[in-house]
Design an enzyme around this catalytic site. Structure first.
Site, mmCIF file in Angstrom:
data_model
loop_
_atom_site.group_PDB
_atom_site.id
_atom_site.type_symbol
_atom_site.label_atom_id
_atom_site.label_comp_id
_atom_site.label_asym_id
_atom_site.label_seq_id
_atom_site.Cartn_x
_atom_site.Cartn_y
_atom_site.Cartn_z
ATOM 1 N N HIS A 1 35.742 35.786 44.428
ATOM 2 C CA HIS A 1 36.899 35.117 43.834
ATOM 3 C C HIS A 1 36.683 33.617 43.947
ATOM 4 O O HIS A 1 36.004 33.136 44.856
ATOM 5 C CB HIS A 1 38.151 35.549 44.607
ATOM 6 C CG HIS A 1 39.448 35.125 44.016
ATOM 7 N ND1 HIS A 1 39.945 33.839 44.163
ATOM 8 C CD2 HIS A 1 40.386 35.802 43.298
ATOM 9 C CE1 HIS A 1 41.116 33.760 43.567
ATOM 10 N NE2 HIS A 1 41.411 34.928 43.025
ATOM 11 N N GLN B 1 41.786 41.742 49.237
ATOM 12 C CA GLN B 1 41.905 43.027 48.548
ATOM 13 C C GLN B 1 41.636 44.217 49.467
ATOM 14 O O GLN B 1 41.656 45.364 49.008
ATOM 15 C CB GLN B 1 40.931 43.075 47.361
ATOM 16 C CG GLN B 1 41.193 42.023 46.303
ATOM 17 C CD GLN B 1 42.511 42.232 45.570
ATOM 18 O OE1 GLN B 1 43.083 43.317 45.579
ATOM 19 N NE2 GLN B 1 43.001 41.175 44.939
ATOM 20 N N LYS C 1 50.053 40.392 48.641
ATOM 21 C CA LYS C 1 49.319 41.523 48.078
ATOM 22 C C LYS C 1 49.553 42.812 48.865
ATOM 23 O O LYS C 1 49.034 43.868 48.501
ATOM 24 C CB LYS C 1 47.819 41.203 48.016
ATOM 25 C CG LYS C 1 47.469 40.055 47.073
ATOM 26 C CD LYS C 1 45.978 39.814 47.035
ATOM 27 C CE LYS C 1 45.626 38.551 46.249
ATOM 28 N NZ LYS C 1 45.882 38.667 44.808
#
Length: 409
Positions: free
Chosen positions: A121, A201, A224
């Site tokens: 990212h 993630q 998240k």
């Protein structure tokens, strides 16, 4: 776990979008928030809103207990050795920038190497680019296999005795690849480098044990994983954090301030200048409680099941290209794809008209897009509140998208 029952705890999901029941498949960008998190934040603002650490009055004490209690929840959640190793930040981006600016500037010199991968990212690329420019170090990239995975052999060939930092994401936000962090960390340490992990993630979807991974730093975000926006965590091994200088200065992080010199508080507070993200930390603590009540192993199992089902169903659509590992057990719960001759933004627009929310674009991973030889992709990402029925809706929407553009052209 019963995803349909869990879904009822997420009030935002009980609505129609463009005349259709909402199908939310963009949790890799941000997850929705369960009632316990919403209520915990509401309770703080309604009942004991106050600054922390500074006051001795009742509200201040309650706020401090809530804030520091959340830190202990984070410590247990990632199995850190001590709360001194848990620093609250604005999110993964801030955490990695802090590591690069503080540890990096103190330990990287001209001629040294920083190693990352093509799948990173932007938040795990740009801070290292800047550090390399500032120090004269070389930024190197671990190559990817054809299926978008990282091999230990490639890591061994890329990391050398000159490498000072290796920074790799645990799970790719585009490919769904689950990287062998434990092996990569061992290789880094064999060469005298530290291991930084982007856990944005992974932390929301699986059990994370920073001691077992062997990483020196680990970064993740609350939003998240069912928590509020604006709160994240920078984990660092105590002996690193003790030697690092803070990069933000002001109230809350000081011990003594004189006219010409000042000293810093002990860990972890020396990295938390100014009024901290109190409500955010309390909300993050509530999110951790919520996830652990369900069980991270159960959540991971559920997402692997959804990924397998989605891979099977989407692969049957003619003209569908799916990126990343084909084995659902080797990838996280997201599918990044393209439909032949249909731009990802057009795919997302047609799906939105059907009430289906997916992400389209470069996903803050432009070097990876170049590696894939595409300008953009569409992405459907799953979480604990998604079901196979959501995937059925996605597949129907994709078939409709394909038919629509076939008629147009």
């Amino acid at each position: 776990m019963n995803a349909k029952e869990i879904r009822k705890l997420f009030p935002i999901l009980d609505q129609e979008v463009n005349g259709h029941p909402l199908v939310y498949l963009d949790s890799a960008a941000t997850s929705q928030k369960p009632l316990p998190v919403i209520e915990a934040i509401d309770k703080y603002y309604r009942g004991y809103n106050s600054n922390v650490h500074r006051g001795v009055h009742t509200l201040g004490t309650r706020a401090t207990d809530g804030y520091e209690g959340a830190r202990e929840k984070v410590r247990k959640f990632i199995n850190a050795s001590s709360t001194e190793e848990v620093v609250f930040t604005r999110g993964t981006t801030t955490s990695i920038n802090t590591i690069a600016a503080s540890y990096g500037r103190g330990n990287v010199c001209e001629g040294d190497e920083i190693v990352i991968s093509y799948m990173e990212h932007h938040s795990n690329i740009i801070p290292w680019q800047q550090l390399a420019k500032q120090t004269g170090a070389t930024l190197k990239y671990v190559p990817l296999q054809e299926d978008g995975t990282i091999s230990s052999e490639d890591v061994k060939e890329t990391v050398t005795a000159n490498t000072k930092i290796v920074s790799i994401m645990q799970v790719s936000n585009v490919l769904g690849t689950m990287n062998p962090i434990k092996e990569i960390a061992a290789i880094a340490h064999q060469n005298g480098a530290v291991m930084v992990v982007d856990g944005a993630q992974s932390a929301p979807h699986m059990k994370v044990d920073v001691q077992d991974l062997g990483c020196d730093f680990f970064a993740f975000s609350g939003h998240k994983m069912g928590g509020p926006t604006g709160i994240g965590v920078m984990y660092g091994k105590k002996h690193h954090l003790e030697k690092m200088e803070p990069i933000e200065f002001g109230g809350e992080m000081i011990d003594f301030v004189g006219l010409q010199e000042s000293t810093w508080k002990e860990l972890p507070w020396k990295f938390e200048g100014g009024t901290p993200i109190i409500a955010g930390a309390i909300g993050l603590g509530a999110a951790i409680d919520f996830l652990e009540d369900i069980g991270l192993d159960e959540i991971e199992k559920h997402e692997h099941k959804l990924a397998a089902y989605a891979l099977d169903q989407m692969s049957q659509i003619e003209g569908m290209t799916i990126y990343g590992p084909k084995d659902p057990q080797n990838r996280a719960g997201l599918i990044t794809f393209n439909l032949d001759d249909v731009h990802p933004h057009d795919v997302a627009t047609v799906l939105d008209a059907e009430g289906i929310a997916v992400r389209a674009g470069h996903h803050c991973a432009q070097p990876l897009m170049k590696w894939l030889n595409v300008s953009a992709t569409a992405r459907a990402s799953f979480y604990l509140y998604n079901t196979e029925e959501d995937i059925d809706s996605l597949v129907k929407g994709l078939v409709k998208t394909k038919e629509y553009f076939s008629d147009v052209f």
